[in-house]
Design a protein around this motif. Sequence first.
Motif, PDB file in Angstrom:
ATOM      1  N   ASN A 139       0.553  -0.798   0.295  1.00  0.00           N
ATOM      2  CA  ASN A 139       0.331  -0.411   0.112  1.00  0.00           C
ATOM      3  C   ASN A 139       0.950   0.823  -0.112  1.00  0.00           C
ATOM      4  O   ASN A 139       0.375   1.937   1.122  1.00  0.00           O
ATOM      5  CB  ASN A 139      -0.774   0.402   1.056  1.00  0.00           C
ATOM      6  N   ASN A 140       1.879   1.353  -0.807  1.00  0.00           N
ATOM      7  CA  ASN A 140       3.356   2.391  -1.000  1.00  0.00           C
ATOM      8  C   ASN A 140       3.499   2.493   0.092  1.00  0.00           C
ATOM      9  O   ASN A 140       4.124   3.734  -0.019  1.00  0.00           O
ATOM     10  CB  ASN A 140       1.975   3.725  -1.571  1.00  0.00           C
ATOM     11  N   ASP A 141       3.075   1.944   1.296  1.00  0.00           N
ATOM     12  CA  ASP A 141       5.301   2.351   2.251  1.00  0.00           C
ATOM     13  C   ASP A 141       5.252   0.759   2.854  1.00  0.00           C
ATOM     14  O   ASP A 141       5.513  -0.318   1.848  1.00  0.00           O
ATOM     15  CB  ASP A 141       3.398   1.719   3.549  1.00  0.00           C
ATOM     16  N   GLN A 142       7.034   1.881   2.586  1.00  0.00           N
ATOM     17  CA  GLN A 142       7.506   0.566   2.006  1.00  0.00           C
ATOM     18  C   GLN A 142       8.761   0.274   3.717  1.00  0.00           C
ATOM     19  O   GLN A 142       9.001   1.098   4.658  1.00  0.00           O
ATOM     20  CB  GLN A 142       9.046   1.164   1.234  1.00  0.00           C
ATOM     21  N   THR A 143       8.998  -0.627   3.960  1.00  0.00           N
ATOM     22  CA  THR A 143      10.185  -0.705   5.529  1.00  0.00           C
ATOM     23  C   THR A 143      10.964  -1.400   4.868  1.00  0.00           C
ATOM     24  O   THR A 143      10.927  -3.097   4.248  1.00  0.00           O
ATOM     25  CB  THR A 143       8.645  -2.294   6.204  1.00  0.00           C
ATOM     26  N   ALA A 144      12.578  -1.205   5.125  1.00  0.00           N
ATOM     27  CA  ALA A 144      13.592  -2.165   4.937  1.00  0.00           C
ATOM     28  C   ALA A 144      13.590  -2.841   5.988  1.00  0.00           C
ATOM     29  O   ALA A 144      13.279  -2.268   7.414  1.00  0.00           O
ATOM     30  CB  ALA A 144      14.386  -0.823   5.155  1.00  0.00           C
ATOM     31  N   PHE A 145      14.328  -4.122   6.368  1.00  0.00           N
ATOM     32  CA  PHE A 145      15.295  -4.881   7.143  1.00  0.00           C
ATOM     33  C   PHE A 145      16.615  -5.317   6.812  1.00  0.00           C
ATOM     34  O   PHE A 145      16.970  -5.300   5.769  1.00  0.00           O
ATOM     35  CB  PHE A 145      13.608  -5.727   7.563  1.00  0.00           C
ATOM     36  N   ASP A 146      17.340  -5.634   7.744  1.00  0.00           N
ATOM     37  CA  ASP A 146      18.286  -6.879   7.283  1.00  0.00           C
ATOM     38  C   ASP A 146      18.057  -8.206   7.196  1.00  0.00           C
ATOM     39  O   ASP A 146      17.358  -8.743   8.532  1.00  0.00           O
ATOM     40  CB  ASP A 146      19.191  -6.241   8.367  1.00  0.00           C
ATOM     41  N   LEU A 147      18.594  -9.072   6.950  1.00  0.00           N
ATOM     42  CA  LEU A 147      18.189 -10.699   7.316  1.00  0.00           C
ATOM     43  C   LEU A 147      20.138 -11.008   7.154  1.00  0.00           C
ATOM     44  O   LEU A 147      19.834 -10.282   6.701  1.00  0.00           O
ATOM     45  CB  LEU A 147      17.260 -11.300   6.402  1.00  0.00           C
ATOM     46  N   SER A 148      19.989 -11.513   8.226  1.00  0.00           N
ATOM     47  CA  SER A 148      21.560 -12.173   8.829  1.00  0.00           C
ATOM     48  C   SER A 148      21.260 -12.962   8.626  1.00  0.00           C
ATOM     49  O   SER A 148      21.020 -14.082   9.271  1.00  0.00           O
ATOM     50  CB  SER A 148      22.422 -12.123  10.110  1.00  0.00           C
ATOM     51  N   LEU A 149      22.321 -14.243   8.005  1.00  0.00           N
ATOM     52  CA  LEU A 149      22.184 -16.182   8.152  1.00  0.00           C
ATOM     53  C   LEU A 149      23.499 -16.078   8.563  1.00  0.00           C
ATOM     54  O   LEU A 149      24.379 -15.944   8.262  1.00  0.00           O
ATOM     55  CB  LEU A 149      21.427 -16.255   6.465  1.00  0.00           C
ATOM     56  N   ASP A 150      23.864 -17.236   9.746  1.00  0.00           N
ATOM     57  CA  ASP A 150      24.568 -17.597   9.997  1.00  0.00           C
ATOM     58  C   ASP A 150      25.741 -16.554  10.246  1.00  0.00           C
ATOM     59  O   ASP A 150      26.939 -16.765   9.818  1.00  0.00           O
ATOM     60  CB  ASP A 150      24.908 -18.682   9.440  1.00  0.00           C
ATOM     61  N   ASN A 151      24.952 -15.386  10.764  1.00  0.00           N
ATOM     62  CA  ASN A 151      25.902 -14.572  11.690  1.00  0.00           C
ATOM     63  C   ASN A 151      25.614 -13.469  13.384  1.00  0.00           C
ATOM     64  O   ASN A 151      24.938 -12.872  13.540  1.00  0.00           O
ATOM     65  CB  ASN A 151      26.511 -13.290  10.592  1.00  0.00           C
ATOM     66  N   LYS A 152      27.088 -14.643  13.778  1.00  0.00           N
ATOM     67  CA  LYS A 152      26.622 -14.627  15.309  1.00  0.00           C
ATOM     68  C   LYS A 152      26.877 -13.267  15.626  1.00  0.00           C
ATOM     69  O   LYS A 152      26.401 -12.713  17.133  1.00  0.00           O
ATOM     70  CB  LYS A 152      27.594 -15.563  15.960  1.00  0.00           C
ATOM     71  N   SER A 153      27.692 -12.294  15.272  1.00  0.00           N
ATOM     72  CA  SER A 153      28.244 -11.289  15.612  1.00  0.00           C
ATOM     73  C   SER A 153      26.924  -9.832  15.396  1.00  0.00           C
ATOM     74  O   SER A 153      26.423  -9.455  16.585  1.00  0.00           O
ATOM     75  CB  SER A 153      29.257 -10.529  15.094  1.00  0.00           C
ATOM     76  N   GLY A 154      26.209 -10.169  14.530  1.00  0.00           N
ATOM     77  CA  GLY A 154      25.099  -9.247  14.382  1.00  0.00           C
ATOM     78  C   GLY A 154      23.587  -9.821  14.998  1.00  0.00           C
ATOM     79  O   GLY A 154      23.147  -8.957  15.630  1.00  0.00           O
ATOM     80  N   LEU A 155      23.596 -11.411  15.828  1.00  0.00           N
ATOM     81  CA  LEU A 155      22.739 -11.404  16.894  1.00  0.00           C
ATOM     82  C   LEU A 155      23.285 -11.215  18.574  1.00  0.00           C
ATOM     83  O   LEU A 155      22.233 -10.699  18.712  1.00  0.00           O
ATOM     84  CB  LEU A 155      22.881 -13.014  16.747  1.00  0.00           C
ATOM     85  N   ASP A 156      25.083 -10.623  18.398  1.00  0.00           N
ATOM     86  CA  ASP A 156      25.456 -10.683  20.009  1.00  0.00           C
ATOM     87  C   ASP A 156      24.953  -8.584  20.060  1.00  0.00           C
ATOM     88  O   ASP A 156      24.998  -8.676  21.185  1.00  0.00           O
ATOM     89  CB  ASP A 156      26.720 -10.453  19.607  1.00  0.00           C
ATOM     90  N   SER A 157      25.017  -8.315  18.781  1.00  0.00           N
ATOM     91  CA  SER A 157      25.084  -7.169  18.600  1.00  0.00           C
ATOM     92  C   SER A 157      23.395  -6.623  19.371  1.00  0.00           C
ATOM     93  O   SER A 157      23.115  -5.514  19.994  1.00  0.00           O
ATOM     94  CB  SER A 157      25.176  -7.007  16.976  1.00  0.00           C
ATOM     95  N   THR A 158      22.187  -7.473  18.269  1.00  0.00           N
ATOM     96  CA  THR A 158      21.116  -7.064  19.041  1.00  0.00           C
ATOM     97  C   THR A 158      20.763  -7.426  20.639  1.00  0.00           C
ATOM     98  O   THR A 158      19.931  -6.604  20.780  1.00  0.00           O
ATOM     99  CB  THR A 158      20.652  -7.887  17.912  1.00  0.00           C
ATOM    100  N   ARG A 159      21.481  -8.776  20.598  1.00  0.00           N
ATOM    101  CA  ARG A 159      21.327  -9.016  22.445  1.00  0.00           C
ATOM    102  C   ARG A 159      21.536  -7.335  22.951  1.00  0.00           C
ATOM    103  O   ARG A 159      21.375  -7.674  24.102  1.00  0.00           O
ATOM    104  CB  ARG A 159      22.078 -10.187  22.189  1.00  0.00           C
ATOM    105  N   LEU A 160      23.470  -7.528  22.756  1.00  0.00           N
ATOM    106  CA  LEU A 160      23.721  -5.829  23.411  1.00  0.00           C
ATOM    107  C   LEU A 160      22.975  -4.864  23.457  1.00  0.00           C
ATOM    108  O   LEU A 160      22.229  -4.670  24.526  1.00  0.00           O
ATOM    109  CB  LEU A 160      24.838  -5.100  22.742  1.00  0.00           C
TER     110      LEU A 160
END
Length: 154
Positions: A8-29
């Motif tokens: 509906n003309n609303d754009q949402t951007a997101f990141d997807l990390s696969l097999d990336n523990k540092s990204g998960l740790d950053s989110t947990r931090l």
Amino acid sequence: MNFSVSKNNDQTAFDLSLDNKSGLDSTRLLKKYMEIDTRVQPIMLITKCWAKSRSFIGPNMLPSYAWNLMAVFYLQNVKFLPTIFYEGKTDTFKLSTNWTQPEMFQRTPLSVLLWGFFHFYVIKFNWKDHVISTQAGNTPVAKAQVQNKNMLLA
């Protein structure tokens, strides 16, 4: 990987990390910092929205995660947040000391903290000679001490 979804003309951007523990740790931090005080998440969201509205997030600009780190570093500098370290052996996060939030911050409005964020980075922080580091807490790190110039904001 970066994705963008439109509906509906609303754009949402997101990141997807696969097999990336540092990204998960950053989110947990970041989640640990948000658990310390309910005002941390709104500060992160508002500063990111402000930066995005002024095109400070995007190609050749700081990523949105860097704006979160800037919010944390500012809050560490005013003693609102402690430094949190990752303990790899136990896969846990620990406070650097027996930290308690100063009483003066327990009733500080979000608007005052947001004003402080912009004042800190526009007036007080020495961008020419220092970088931020949430691991250093409230101590700016001299650019000359940074080994990897690609990681000036970490």
